[in-house]
Design a protein around this motif. Structure first.
Motif, PDB file in Angstrom:
ATOM      1  N   THR A   1       0.877  -1.112   0.371  1.00 25.69           N
ATOM      2  CA  THR A   1       0.333  -0.288   0.136  1.00 25.69           C
ATOM      3  C   THR A   1       1.141   1.117  -0.094  1.00 25.69           C
ATOM      4  O   THR A   1       1.740   1.434   0.090  1.00 25.69           O
ATOM      5  CB  THR A   1      -0.787  -0.033   1.219  1.00 25.69           C
ATOM      6  N   ASN A   2       0.210   2.299  -0.103  1.00 34.27           N
ATOM      7  CA  ASN A   2       0.999   4.087   0.137  1.00 34.27           C
ATOM      8  C   ASN A   2       1.452   3.891   0.970  1.00 34.27           C
ATOM      9  O   ASN A   2       3.029   4.385   0.710  1.00 34.27           O
ATOM     10  CB  ASN A   2      -0.001   4.836  -0.684  1.00 34.27           C
ATOM     11  N   VAL A   3       0.646   4.003   2.081  1.00 36.84           N
ATOM     12  CA  VAL A   3       2.113   4.095   3.540  1.00 36.84           C
ATOM     13  C   VAL A   3       2.825   3.443   4.169  1.00 36.84           C
ATOM     14  O   VAL A   3       4.119   3.931   4.109  1.00 36.84           O
ATOM     15  CB  VAL A   3       0.318   3.866   4.565  1.00 36.84           C
ATOM     16  N   MET A   4       2.591   1.911   3.268  1.00 37.02           N
ATOM     17  CA  MET A   4       3.520   1.627   3.477  1.00 37.02           C
ATOM     18  C   MET A   4       4.826   1.259   2.402  1.00 37.02           C
ATOM     19  O   MET A   4       5.792   1.326   3.199  1.00 37.02           O
ATOM     20  CB  MET A   4       3.575  -0.542   3.140  1.00 37.02           C
ATOM     21  N   ASP A   5       4.609   2.126   1.745  1.00 37.33           N
ATOM     22  CA  ASP A   5       5.557   2.441   0.260  1.00 37.33           C
ATOM     23  C   ASP A   5       6.218   3.357   1.519  1.00 37.33           C
ATOM     24  O   ASP A   5       7.819   3.855   1.376  1.00 37.33           O
ATOM     25  CB  ASP A   5       5.356   3.393  -0.859  1.00 37.33           C
ATOM     26  N   ILE A   6       5.753   4.335   1.893  1.00 29.90           N
ATOM     27  CA  ILE A   6       6.227   5.684   2.601  1.00 29.90           C
ATOM     28  C   ILE A   6       7.249   4.959   3.884  1.00 29.90           C
ATOM     29  O   ILE A   6       8.409   5.298   4.354  1.00 29.90           O
ATOM     30  CB  ILE A   6       5.313   6.259   2.690  1.00 29.90           C
ATOM     31  N   ARG A   7       6.438   4.131   4.281  1.00 36.91           N
ATOM     32  CA  ARG A   7       7.373   3.784   6.090  1.00 36.91           C
ATOM     33  C   ARG A   7       8.532   2.960   5.413  1.00 36.91           C
ATOM     34  O   ARG A   7      10.007   3.306   6.028  1.00 36.91           O
ATOM     35  CB  ARG A   7       6.421   2.758   6.245  1.00 36.91           C
ATOM     36  N   LEU A   8       8.305   2.332   4.182  1.00 36.22           N
ATOM     37  CA  LEU A   8       9.522   1.418   3.609  1.00 36.22           C
ATOM     38  C   LEU A   8      10.506   2.827   3.066  1.00 36.22           C
ATOM     39  O   LEU A   8      12.018   2.189   3.098  1.00 36.22           O
ATOM     40  CB  LEU A   8       9.877   0.294   2.858  1.00 36.22           C
ATOM     41  N   TYR A  47       3.722   8.918  -1.950  1.00 37.05           N
ATOM     42  CA  TYR A  47       3.182   9.962  -1.914  1.00 37.05           C
ATOM     43  C   TYR A  47       2.169  10.598  -3.001  1.00 37.05           C
ATOM     44  O   TYR A  47       1.155  11.177  -3.002  1.00 37.05           O
ATOM     45  CB  TYR A  47       3.749  11.169  -2.373  1.00 37.05           C
ATOM     46  N   LYS A  48       2.643   9.357  -4.590  1.00 36.76           N
ATOM     47  CA  LYS A  48       1.745   9.654  -5.497  1.00 36.76           C
ATOM     48  C   LYS A  48       0.577   9.276  -5.319  1.00 36.76           C
ATOM     49  O   LYS A  48      -0.721   9.831  -5.611  1.00 36.76           O
ATOM     50  CB  LYS A  48       2.610   9.582  -6.503  1.00 36.76           C
ATOM     51  N   GLY A  49       0.577   8.036  -4.951  1.00 39.66           N
ATOM     52  CA  GLY A  49      -0.456   7.054  -4.170  1.00 39.66           C
ATOM     53  C   GLY A  49      -1.484   7.456  -3.529  1.00 39.66           C
ATOM     54  O   GLY A  49      -3.020   7.897  -3.649  1.00 39.66           O
ATOM     55  N   LEU A  50      -0.974   8.435  -2.478  1.00 37.25           N
ATOM     56  CA  LEU A  50      -2.314   9.067  -1.703  1.00 37.25           C
ATOM     57  C   LEU A  50      -2.539  10.325  -2.284  1.00 37.25           C
ATOM     58  O   LEU A  50      -3.876  10.634  -1.387  1.00 37.25           O
ATOM     59  CB  LEU A  50      -1.255   9.566  -0.250  1.00 37.25           C
ATOM     60  N   SER A  51      -1.833  11.042  -3.177  1.00 37.18           N
ATOM     61  CA  SER A  51      -2.436  12.253  -3.387  1.00 37.18           C
ATOM     62  C   SER A  51      -3.837  12.035  -4.440  1.00 37.18           C
ATOM     63  O   SER A  51      -4.159  12.654  -4.272  1.00 37.18           O
ATOM     64  CB  SER A  51      -0.966  13.429  -4.252  1.00 37.18           C
ATOM     65  N   THR A  52      -3.610  10.639  -5.203  1.00 40.30           N
ATOM     66  CA  THR A  52      -5.001  10.816  -5.579  1.00 40.30           C
ATOM     67  C   THR A  52      -6.119   9.976  -5.162  1.00 40.30           C
ATOM     68  O   THR A  52      -6.744   9.232  -5.966  1.00 40.30           O
ATOM     69  CB  THR A  52      -3.991   9.982  -7.070  1.00 40.30           C
ATOM     70  N   THR A  59      -8.543  18.998   0.079  1.00 41.85           N
ATOM     71  CA  THR A  59      -7.264  20.198   1.043  1.00 41.85           C
ATOM     72  C   THR A  59      -6.026  18.681   1.440  1.00 41.85           C
ATOM     73  O   THR A  59      -5.228  19.292   1.078  1.00 41.85           O
ATOM     74  CB  THR A  59      -7.516  20.080   1.883  1.00 41.85           C
ATOM     75  N   CYS A  60      -6.608  17.956   1.826  1.00 42.14           N
ATOM     76  CA  CYS A  60      -5.543  16.559   2.428  1.00 42.14           C
ATOM     77  C   CYS A  60      -4.086  16.142   1.508  1.00 42.14           C
ATOM     78  O   CYS A  60      -3.349  16.610   1.700  1.00 42.14           O
ATOM     79  CB  CYS A  60      -5.809  15.592   2.431  1.00 42.14           C
ATOM     80  N   ARG A  61      -4.912  15.635  -0.156  1.00 47.05           N
ATOM     81  CA  ARG A  61      -4.579  15.393  -1.053  1.00 47.05           C
ATOM     82  C   ARG A  61      -3.740  16.338  -1.315  1.00 47.05           C
ATOM     83  O   ARG A  61      -2.109  16.196  -1.828  1.00 47.05           O
ATOM     84  CB  ARG A  61      -5.475  14.470  -2.277  1.00 47.05           C
ATOM     85  N   LEU A  67       4.307  16.581  -0.038  1.00 49.27           N
ATOM     86  CA  LEU A  67       5.009  16.369  -0.043  1.00 49.27           C
ATOM     87  C   LEU A  67       5.783  15.292  -1.109  1.00 49.27           C
ATOM     88  O   LEU A  67       7.035  15.119  -0.162  1.00 49.27           O
ATOM     89  CB  LEU A  67       5.000  14.687   1.704  1.00 49.27           C
ATOM     90  N   ARG A  68       5.241  14.847  -1.525  1.00 49.59           N
ATOM     91  CA  ARG A  68       5.741  14.632  -3.130  1.00 49.59           C
ATOM     92  C   ARG A  68       6.740  15.453  -4.310  1.00 49.59           C
ATOM     93  O   ARG A  68       7.967  15.151  -3.797  1.00 49.59           O
ATOM     94  CB  ARG A  68       4.654  14.969  -3.505  1.00 49.59           C
ATOM     95  N   ALA A  69       6.231  17.459  -3.370  1.00 50.79           N
ATOM     96  CA  ALA A  69       6.535  17.991  -3.911  1.00 50.79           C
ATOM     97  C   ALA A  69       8.600  18.612  -3.823  1.00 50.79           C
ATOM     98  O   ALA A  69       9.293  18.066  -3.683  1.00 50.79           O
ATOM     99  CB  ALA A  69       6.883  19.860  -3.948  1.00 50.79           C
ATOM    100  N   SER A  70       7.817  18.175  -2.223  1.00 48.29           N
ATOM    101  CA  SER A  70       8.949  18.148  -1.046  1.00 48.29           C
ATOM    102  C   SER A  70      10.597  17.189  -1.562  1.00 48.29           C
ATOM    103  O   SER A  70      11.491  17.450  -1.478  1.00 48.29           O
ATOM    104  CB  SER A  70       8.868  18.068   0.003  1.00 48.29           C
ATOM    105  N   ALA A  71       9.935  15.860  -1.739  1.00 50.01           N
ATOM    106  CA  ALA A  71      10.469  14.663  -1.615  1.00 50.01           C
ATOM    107  C   ALA A  71      11.551  15.022  -3.021  1.00 50.01           C
ATOM    108  O   ALA A  71      13.333  14.691  -2.726  1.00 50.01           O
ATOM    109  CB  ALA A  71       9.937  13.501  -2.375  1.00 50.01           C
ATOM    110  N   VAL A  72      10.540  15.791  -4.527  1.00 47.20           N
ATOM    111  CA  VAL A  72      11.879  16.174  -5.419  1.00 47.20           C
ATOM    112  C   VAL A  72      12.409  16.783  -5.647  1.00 47.20           C
ATOM    113  O   VAL A  72      13.370  17.264  -5.732  1.00 47.20           O
ATOM    114  CB  VAL A  72      10.201  16.709  -6.579  1.00 47.20           C
TER     115      VAL A  72
END
Length: 131
Positions: A1-8, A47-52, A59-61, A67-72
């Protein structure tokens, strides 16, 4: 899942920092750098998966987009820092360019950090629910 991707992604990035401290593994910095890039890619995917995701409010998206822009921006700052390091080791005339690149990377890193704080604050406040 997306949260697991972020954690990993964060776990891999932490592991790359630890690998960077071990002299034999960090001989040329290739292994820690590759682990860091892989960690950032996992973060971007999460972040991409959670933003969509339809689970979150608009607003949450937007917070996930921050967060995705910050990583880039973090990746861009790392590449600019790498260039700055190359120029620092070259001819004396290029040292000025290396200093300017290092300053640019620092400014990008500060902007990325503030976007990250703002993104997490938006996600925290808006949450995955409709008011």
């Amino acid at each position: 899942t997306n949260v697991m991707d972020i954690r990993l992604g964060y776990i891999i990035m932490l592991a790359s920092a630890v690998l960077g401290l071990i002299p034999y593994i960090n001989a040329y910095g290739i292994i820690p750098c590759a682990a860091l890039v892989f960690g950032y890619l996992k973060l971007l995917g999460g972040y991409k998966g959670l933003s969509t995701s339809a689970t979150f409010t608009e607003t949450c998206r937007a917070g996930w987009d921050h967060l995705r822009a910050s990583a880039v921006m973090d990746i861009a700052a790392a590449l600019i820092s790498l260039l700055a390091g190359i120029f620092f080791q070259s001819m004396s005339a290029a040292i000025i360019l290396g200093c300017l690149l290092a300053i640019a990377a620092f400014v990008i890193k500060i902007i990325a950090f503030t976007r990250m704080i703002a993104g997490w604050q938006i996600v925290k406040i808006t949450g995955p629910y409709e008011d």
